[in-house]
Design an enzyme around this catalytic site. Sequence first.
Site, PDB file in Angstrom:
ATOM      1  N   CYS A   1      -6.357 -10.328  -7.110  1.00  0.00           N
ATOM      2  CA  CYS A   1      -5.045  -9.720  -7.357  1.00  0.00           C
ATOM      3  C   CYS A   1      -4.700  -8.692  -6.262  1.00  0.00           C
ATOM      4  O   CYS A   1      -5.339  -7.651  -6.165  1.00  0.00           O
ATOM      5  CB  CYS A   1      -5.071  -9.057  -8.731  1.00  0.00           C
TER       6      CYS A   1
ATOM      7  N   CYS B   1      -3.594  -5.249  -7.548  1.00  0.00           N
ATOM      8  CA  CYS B   1      -4.758  -4.508  -8.063  1.00  0.00           C
ATOM      9  C   CYS B   1      -5.468  -3.771  -6.939  1.00  0.00           C
ATOM     10  O   CYS B   1      -5.954  -2.653  -7.118  1.00  0.00           O
ATOM     11  CB  CYS B   1      -5.743  -5.458  -8.731  1.00  0.00           C
TER      12      CYS B   1
END
Length: 165
Positions: free
Chosen positions: A88, A91
């Site tokens: 991600c 993230c």
Amino acid sequence: MAQRLFLTRSLASIMARKLFMRRWALPSAGVLQATPKSSGTPALNLTRLLHNSHVYKITFNIWDGPDFQEKVLNSTIPVVVDFHAQWCAPCKILGPRLEKVVAKQEGKVMMAKVDIDENTDLAIAFDVSAVPTVLAIKNGDVVDKFVGLKNEEQLEAFLKKLINC
């Protein structure tokens, strides 16, 4: 030629380690102290330096459900839980930003990092449907939550709300 370079570097590393170990002795107390070269040379004592340095573990990884129960739900200090994934991209941006803001709180808040690929049961239990998802947990209860990226000001407001509730 490459083998010779590898051998040279390996030997240099071993010699450096031996010199370091000969120079530093590890007493039974577990603190490094320099051994004097001769009787007239005073020993360098790092005891005070090491004793006065405090390390606080503010950010930690969660490995499984019982670890989450022990470190997050049973914590007396509020905990911010960052549900993330290695793949991600948001993230990877939010994680360091959140760690920086949590560190500014000087121990009033801790941060737990949960990889959803390794802990799918925790992600399901806390209704994590997208990453990054951040939960604010105080006294074992989820008191606030957000999904997606936030800037530092928004993160500071999120933490202040958690601390003051």
